[in-house]
Write a protein that holds these residues in place. Structure first.
Motif, PDB file in Angstrom:
ATOM      1  N   VAL A   1     -39.751  91.308  36.776  1.00 26.44           N
ATOM      2  CA  VAL A   1     -38.875  90.614  36.221  1.00 26.44           C
ATOM      3  C   VAL A   1     -38.997  89.143  36.194  1.00 26.44           C
ATOM      4  CG1 VAL A   1     -36.494  90.536  35.448  1.00 26.44           C
ATOM      5  CG2 VAL A   1     -37.450  92.740  35.951  1.00 26.44           C
ATOM      6  N   VAL A   2     -39.014  88.303  34.967  1.00 25.09           N
ATOM      7  CA  VAL A   2     -39.100  86.904  35.208  1.00 25.09           C
ATOM      8  C   VAL A   2     -37.820  86.387  34.344  1.00 25.09           C
ATOM      9  CG1 VAL A   2     -40.518  84.919  34.340  1.00 25.09           C
ATOM     10  CG2 VAL A   2     -41.625  87.110  35.246  1.00 25.09           C
ATOM     11  N   THR A   3     -37.191  85.707  35.092  1.00 28.05           N
ATOM     12  CA  THR A   3     -36.128  84.819  34.491  1.00 28.05           C
ATOM     13  C   THR A   3     -36.366  83.485  34.163  1.00 28.05           C
ATOM     14  OG1 THR A   3     -34.706  86.549  35.289  1.00 28.05           O
ATOM     15  CG2 THR A   3     -33.598  84.453  34.425  1.00 28.05           C
ATOM     16  N   LYS A   4     -36.259  83.098  32.947  1.00 27.36           N
ATOM     17  CA  LYS A   4     -36.526  81.234  32.753  1.00 27.36           C
ATOM     18  C   LYS A   4     -35.633  80.911  31.766  1.00 27.36           C
ATOM     19  CE  LYS A   4     -40.141  82.631  29.581  1.00 27.36           C
ATOM     20  NZ  LYS A   4     -39.928  84.246  29.673  1.00 27.36           N
ATOM     21  N   ARG A   5     -35.472  79.597  31.721  1.00 31.04           N
ATOM     22  CA  ARG A   5     -34.819  78.586  30.939  1.00 31.04           C
ATOM     23  C   ARG A   5     -36.042  78.123  30.057  1.00 31.04           C
ATOM     24  NH1 ARG A   5     -32.503  73.486  30.849  1.00 31.04           N
ATOM     25  NH2 ARG A   5     -30.736  73.380  29.295  1.00 31.04           N
ATOM     26  N   ARG A   6     -36.054  78.281  28.856  1.00 32.61           N
ATOM     27  CA  ARG A   6     -37.224  77.811  27.961  1.00 32.61           C
ATOM     28  C   ARG A   6     -36.655  77.065  26.721  1.00 32.61           C
ATOM     29  NH1 ARG A   6     -41.688  82.233  26.411  1.00 32.61           N
ATOM     30  NH2 ARG A   6     -42.840  81.176  28.081  1.00 32.61           N
ATOM     31  N   SER A   7     -37.325  76.000  26.704  1.00 32.99           N
ATOM     32  CA  SER A   7     -36.988  74.969  25.374  1.00 32.99           C
ATOM     33  C   SER A   7     -38.292  75.158  24.500  1.00 32.99           C
ATOM     34  CB  SER A   7     -36.989  73.452  25.811  1.00 32.99           C
ATOM     35  OG  SER A   7     -36.034  73.075  26.651  1.00 32.99           O
ATOM     36  N   ILE A   8     -38.091  75.588  23.224  1.00 33.21           N
ATOM     37  CA  ILE A   8     -38.870  76.064  22.392  1.00 33.21           C
ATOM     38  C   ILE A   8     -39.157  75.005  21.373  1.00 33.21           C
ATOM     39  CG2 ILE A   8     -39.698  77.855  20.665  1.00 33.21           C
ATOM     40  CD1 ILE A   8     -37.595  79.644  22.242  1.00 33.21           C
ATOM     41  N   TYR A   9     -40.365  74.729  20.892  1.00 30.37           N
ATOM     42  CA  TYR A   9     -40.706  73.634  19.893  1.00 30.37           C
ATOM     43  C   TYR A   9     -41.969  74.355  19.165  1.00 30.37           C
ATOM     44  CZ  TYR A   9     -38.553  70.185  22.772  1.00 30.37           C
ATOM     45  OH  TYR A   9     -37.672  69.264  23.621  1.00 30.37           O
ATOM     46  N   PHE A  10     -42.132  73.801  17.672  1.00 28.50           N
ATOM     47  CA  PHE A  10     -43.165  74.008  16.900  1.00 28.50           C
ATOM     48  C   PHE A  10     -43.574  72.888  16.347  1.00 28.50           C
ATOM     49  CE2 PHE A  10     -41.814  78.538  16.730  1.00 28.50           C
ATOM     50  CZ  PHE A  10     -43.251  79.069  16.633  1.00 28.50           C
TER      51      PHE A  10
ATOM     52  N   LYS B   1     -53.432  67.947  33.708  1.00 27.25           N
ATOM     53  CA  LYS B   1     -54.686  67.879  34.381  1.00 27.25           C
ATOM     54  C   LYS B   1     -55.202  69.306  34.810  1.00 27.25           C
ATOM     55  CE  LYS B   1     -52.749  63.996  37.083  1.00 27.25           C
ATOM     56  NZ  LYS B   1     -51.578  63.675  38.092  1.00 27.25           N
ATOM     57  N   VAL B   2     -56.590  69.553  34.917  1.00 28.17           N
ATOM     58  CA  VAL B   2     -57.320  70.728  35.216  1.00 28.17           C
ATOM     59  C   VAL B   2     -56.769  71.402  36.332  1.00 28.17           C
ATOM     60  CG1 VAL B   2     -59.313  71.709  36.072  1.00 28.17           C
ATOM     61  CG2 VAL B   2     -59.481  70.023  34.343  1.00 28.17           C
ATOM     62  N   GLU B   3     -56.205  70.800  37.442  1.00 26.24           N
ATOM     63  CA  GLU B   3     -55.479  71.404  38.728  1.00 26.24           C
ATOM     64  C   GLU B   3     -54.298  72.170  38.408  1.00 26.24           C
ATOM     65  OE1 GLU B   3     -55.151  66.932  39.345  1.00 26.24           O
ATOM     66  OE2 GLU B   3     -56.808  68.256  38.709  1.00 26.24           O
ATOM     67  N   ASP B   4     -53.785  71.734  37.221  1.00 23.69           N
ATOM     68  CA  ASP B   4     -52.194  71.994  36.795  1.00 23.69           C
ATOM     69  C   ASP B   4     -52.613  73.184  36.098  1.00 23.69           C
ATOM     70  OD1 ASP B   4     -50.858  70.297  38.390  1.00 23.69           O
ATOM     71  OD2 ASP B   4     -51.085  68.772  36.845  1.00 23.69           O
ATOM     72  N   LEU B   5     -53.690  73.455  35.440  1.00 22.35           N
ATOM     73  CA  LEU B   5     -53.597  74.957  34.462  1.00 22.35           C
ATOM     74  C   LEU B   5     -53.588  76.031  35.414  1.00 22.35           C
ATOM     75  CD1 LEU B   5     -56.894  73.597  32.351  1.00 22.35           C
ATOM     76  CD2 LEU B   5     -54.483  73.850  31.733  1.00 22.35           C
ATOM     77  N   ILE B   6     -52.759  76.973  34.753  1.00 19.64           N
ATOM     78  CA  ILE B   6     -52.570  78.438  35.516  1.00 19.64           C
ATOM     79  C   ILE B   6     -53.278  79.471  34.783  1.00 19.64           C
ATOM     80  CG2 ILE B   6     -50.638  80.011  36.014  1.00 19.64           C
ATOM     81  CD1 ILE B   6     -50.323  77.351  37.398  1.00 19.64           C
ATOM     82  N   GLU B   7     -54.035  80.153  35.637  1.00 21.45           N
ATOM     83  CA  GLU B   7     -54.779  81.353  35.168  1.00 21.45           C
ATOM     84  C   GLU B   7     -54.149  82.833  34.621  1.00 21.45           C
ATOM     85  OE1 GLU B   7     -57.914  81.921  37.895  1.00 21.45           O
ATOM     86  OE2 GLU B   7     -58.531  80.229  38.035  1.00 21.45           O
ATOM     87  N   VAL B   8     -52.997  82.877  35.490  1.00 21.53           N
ATOM     88  CA  VAL B   8     -52.658  84.067  35.103  1.00 21.53           C
ATOM     89  C   VAL B   8     -50.984  83.939  34.537  1.00 21.53           C
ATOM     90  CG1 VAL B   8     -53.602  84.985  37.328  1.00 21.53           C
ATOM     91  CG2 VAL B   8     -51.232  83.641  37.684  1.00 21.53           C
ATOM     92  N   SER B   9     -50.475  85.175  34.475  1.00 15.61           N
ATOM     93  CA  SER B   9     -48.901  85.302  33.820  1.00 15.61           C
ATOM     94  C   SER B   9     -47.813  84.968  34.898  1.00 15.61           C
ATOM     95  CB  SER B   9     -48.773  86.486  33.246  1.00 15.61           C
ATOM     96  OG  SER B   9     -48.536  87.336  34.232  1.00 15.61           O
ATOM     97  N   TYR B  10     -46.605  84.788  34.256  1.00 15.28           N
ATOM     98  CA  TYR B  10     -45.550  84.465  35.395  1.00 15.28           C
ATOM     99  C   TYR B  10     -45.445  85.781  36.264  1.00 15.28           C
ATOM    100  CZ  TYR B  10     -44.146  80.117  32.743  1.00 15.28           C
ATOM    101  OH  TYR B  10     -44.294  79.041  32.093  1.00 15.28           O
ATOM    102  N   SER B  11     -45.510  87.024  35.563  1.00 14.32           N
ATOM    103  CA  SER B  11     -45.536  87.983  36.204  1.00 14.32           C
ATOM    104  C   SER B  11     -46.308  88.324  37.417  1.00 14.32           C
ATOM    105  CB  SER B  11     -45.615  89.292  35.388  1.00 14.32           C
ATOM    106  OG  SER B  11     -46.949  89.514  34.751  1.00 14.32           O
ATOM    107  N   ASP B  12     -47.623  87.857  37.191  1.00 11.97           N
ATOM    108  CA  ASP B  12     -48.609  87.832  38.426  1.00 11.97           C
ATOM    109  C   ASP B  12     -48.387  86.873  39.261  1.00 11.97           C
ATOM    110  OD1 ASP B  12     -50.318  89.542  36.843  1.00 11.97           O
ATOM    111  OD2 ASP B  12     -51.299  87.925  36.062  1.00 11.97           O
ATOM    112  N   MET B  13     -47.576  85.756  39.157  1.00  8.63           N
ATOM    113  CA  MET B  13     -47.176  84.796  40.090  1.00  8.63           C
ATOM    114  C   MET B  13     -46.151  85.284  40.945  1.00  8.63           C
ATOM    115  SD  MET B  13     -47.471  81.354  37.506  1.00  8.63           S
ATOM    116  CE  MET B  13     -46.994  80.082  38.895  1.00  8.63           C
ATOM    117  N   MET B  14     -45.154  86.011  40.210  1.00  9.04           N
ATOM    118  CA  MET B  14     -43.984  86.466  40.858  1.00  9.04           C
ATOM    119  C   MET B  14     -44.409  87.627  41.908  1.00  9.04           C
ATOM    120  SD  MET B  14     -41.212  85.218  39.863  1.00  9.04           S
ATOM    121  CE  MET B  14     -39.691  86.200  40.326  1.00  9.04           C
ATOM    122  N   ILE B  15     -45.312  88.687  41.343  1.00 11.08           N
ATOM    123  CA  ILE B  15     -45.676  89.544  42.105  1.00 11.08           C
ATOM    124  C   ILE B  15     -46.318  89.203  43.365  1.00 11.08           C
ATOM    125  CG2 ILE B  15     -47.449  91.548  42.232  1.00 11.08           C
ATOM    126  CD1 ILE B  15     -46.802  91.947  39.438  1.00 11.08           C
TER     127      ILE B  15
END
Length: 171
Positions: A98-107, A155-169
């Motif tokens: 379960v992932v809880t977040k505060r998300r600002s959404i733009y288009f 920056k390349v080092e800030d890129l994330i490969e996985v989902s938030y769920s993977d990070m939580m697990i």
């Protein structure tokens, strides 16, 4: 609704700067949503139920774990609050995370931006170049994604490969 996205997720060292850059680009601001994503264990792809004030959907997707722009094949079903659907899904499938977040959404046109503050994980930015009906093509989506990667000076080092769920697990 089925569609193709090319997307990135990255740690954000300065979310206020991302908000300012989006405002300078005259991005349409949809609002800030408090979202809970419940990920379910499935045999193929990923399945999550998103519950929020702005966005509510059941989302099934296939995406490889890799840094940088990556293709995601998405099936999305918009729901109401999702509370009853969540009960049904929990009876049928094990909850993975379960992932809880505060998300600002733009288009900006077909490109969606999320500036996220994720509980227990930190600040992130997501860029999703979306082809809803197959008219844009993956190459153009990748170009759009790269343009905003450069604009935001991610920056390349800030890129994330996985989902938030993977990070939580992994925590």
């Amino acid at each position: 609704m089925q569609r193709i996205n090319v997307e990135i997720k990255a740690r954000s060292q300065n979310p206020a700067e991302i908000h300012a850059l989006l405002a300078a680009q005259q991005a349409e601001f949809l609002g800030t949503d408090k979202q809970t994503d419940t990920y379910f264990k499935v045999d193929k792809g990923r399945l999550k139920l998103r519950q929020g004030n702005i966005e509510n959907a059941l989302i099934h997707y296939f995406r490889n774990n890799q840094a940088g722009p990556k293709r995601s094949d998405v099936s999305l079903y918009k729901t109401e609050s999702g509370a009853e659907l969540k009960d049904v899904l929990q009876q049928a499938l094990p909850v993975l995370a379960v992932v809880t977040k505060r998300r600002s959404i733009y288009f900006i046109e077909n490109v969606k931006f999320h500036v996220d503050e994720v509980e227990h994980l930190g600040s992130f930015v997501e860029i999703e170049a979306i082809d809803r009906d197959g008219d844009i093509g993956e190459e153009k989506l990748r170009e759009q994604c790269q343009y905003y990667l450069d604009l935001f000076k991610i920056k390349v080092e800030d890129l994330i490969e996985v989902s938030y769920s993977d990070m939580m697990i992994a925590q």
